[in-house]
Design a protein around this motif. Structure first.
Motif, short mmCIF file in Angstrom:
data_model
loop_
_atom_site.label_atom_id
_atom_site.label_comp_id
_atom_site.label_asym_id
_atom_site.label_seq_id
_atom_site.Cartn_x
_atom_site.Cartn_y
_atom_site.Cartn_z
N TYR A 31 0.63 -1.17 -0.13
CA TYR A 31 0.22 0.43 -0.18
C TYR A 31 0.85 1.23 -0.03
O TYR A 31 0.47 2.20 -0.11
CB TYR A 31 -0.67 -0.03 1.00
N SER A 32 2.25 0.92 0.95
CA SER A 32 3.13 2.69 0.86
C SER A 32 3.14 2.79 -0.45
O SER A 32 4.06 3.96 -0.34
CB SER A 32 4.46 2.23 1.69
N LYS A 33 3.34 2.31 -1.46
CA LYS A 33 4.26 1.96 -3.20
C LYS A 33 3.10 3.71 -3.44
O LYS A 33 3.66 4.35 -4.49
CB LYS A 33 3.67 0.90 -3.97
N LEU A 34 1.76 3.41 -3.61
CA LEU A 34 0.68 4.48 -3.73
C LEU A 34 0.52 5.49 -2.05
O LEU A 34 -0.28 6.62 -2.73
CB LEU A 34 -0.26 4.25 -4.81
N ALA A 35 0.78 5.16 -1.14
CA ALA A 35 0.28 6.14 0.02
C ALA A 35 1.52 6.41 0.49
O ALA A 35 1.75 5.36 1.74
CB ALA A 35 -0.54 5.54 0.69
N HIS A 60 -4.05 5.96 9.54
CA HIS A 60 -2.98 6.29 10.02
C HIS A 60 -2.96 7.22 10.58
O HIS A 60 -3.14 7.96 10.53
CB HIS A 60 -2.46 6.52 8.60
N SER A 61 -1.37 6.99 12.11
CA SER A 61 -1.37 7.69 12.66
C SER A 61 0.39 8.49 12.87
O SER A 61 1.10 6.89 12.90
CB SER A 61 -1.48 7.41 13.97
N VAL A 70 -7.31 7.71 1.47
CA VAL A 70 -8.23 6.94 0.86
C VAL A 70 -7.28 7.16 -0.68
O VAL A 70 -6.49 8.23 -0.79
CB VAL A 70 -9.49 8.22 0.72
N ILE A 71 -7.38 6.38 -1.67
CA ILE A 71 -6.43 6.59 -2.39
C ILE A 71 -7.98 7.52 -3.75
O ILE A 71 -8.10 6.87 -4.15
CB ILE A 71 -5.54 5.60 -3.21
N GLU A 72 -7.02 8.92 -4.09
CA GLU A 72 -7.71 9.56 -5.09
C GLU A 72 -8.00 9.12 -6.60
O GLU A 72 -6.43 8.25 -6.83
CB GLU A 72 -7.62 11.29 -5.01
#
Length: 232
Positions: A31-35, A60-61, A70-72
């Protein structure tokens, strides 16, 4: 970021939070590749009910800031904003899993059209360079898309040719080897079939390919087809 506060937060589409969950490190890495923000701080999953469908949202904190990830326009087909967990994941033969830029419904819809699109590339090639590369690659039976299922940048040049007359770059299909999607209700991945609607099954590929090559010989002559196949 305690459980009580996570269960009292607001979630997209008015989803109702049900349970706080851990998110495995390998999933966070994907997930971190896009966020990229997920590479630091704390990451939790929150299982939600969204109109009767279970969805796991990622929270995420970091440094006191808590937010739902959320990925727009995560779905390049339907332009929907999605949780990373709602996006399909895909891989090629020589890569690990990556997030695809579409949700499960869009992928299923795309799956119904892409074999026809590939066949048209064979029957009506844009240029000889594209025709040569498409035939050399063989029959495509699994999902491909340069935008929604992109090839890693370091490999991209292998799937691009240049039209000799116009100079235009043409993308050659790069089919995935495997796809999956997170099943929020089961708490595990489920396989997503990448097999294109209308494409031959594994035990039918040889006969299909033989028939297709015979058709191309009739259209273009043995000399050209033999030359292309010999240079694979």
């Amino acid at each position: 970021m305690d459980d009580k506060s996570l269960l009292s937060m607001s979630y997209p589409e008015d989803a109702k939070p049900l349970e706080v969950q851990d998110v495995a490190a390998d999933r966070v890495e994907i997930y971190s590749k896009l966020a990229p923000k997920l590479k630091s701080g704390t990451v939790k999953g929150v299982l939600c009910d969204q109109d009767g469908v279970k969805v796991q949202h990622i929270v995420h904190s970091d440094n006191g800031k808590v937010e739902v990830v959320v990925i727009e326009e995560a779905c390049k087909i339907m332009l929907d904003d999605l949780s990373p967990t709602q996006m399909v994941e895909y891989k090629f033969e020589d890569t690990g899993f990556m997030l695809g830029w579409m949700g499960e419904d869009a992928a299923a819809s795309y799956r119904s059209a892409k074999f026809k699109a590939w066949k048209e590339m064979v029957d009506k090639p844009n240029c000889e360079a594209a025709f040569r590369r498409i035939l050399q690659a063989g029959v495509v039976t699994r999902l491909y898309d340069t935008v929604a299922l992109p090839t890693p940048p370091e490999q991209a040049d292998k799937y691009i040719v240049t039209n000799e007359e116009t100079g235009k770059k043409i993308n050659i299909p790069h089919e995935v080897s495997e796809m999956r999607v997170w099943d929020a209700e089961a708490g595990s991945y489920k396989a997503f079939s990448a097999h294109l609607d209308g494409a031959p099954q594994p035990d039918e590929k040889e006969q299909f390919w033989g028939n297709l090559i015979a058709e191309q010989r009739e259209k273009h002559g043995d000399e050209l087809i033999d030359k292309i196949l010999a240079s694979k």
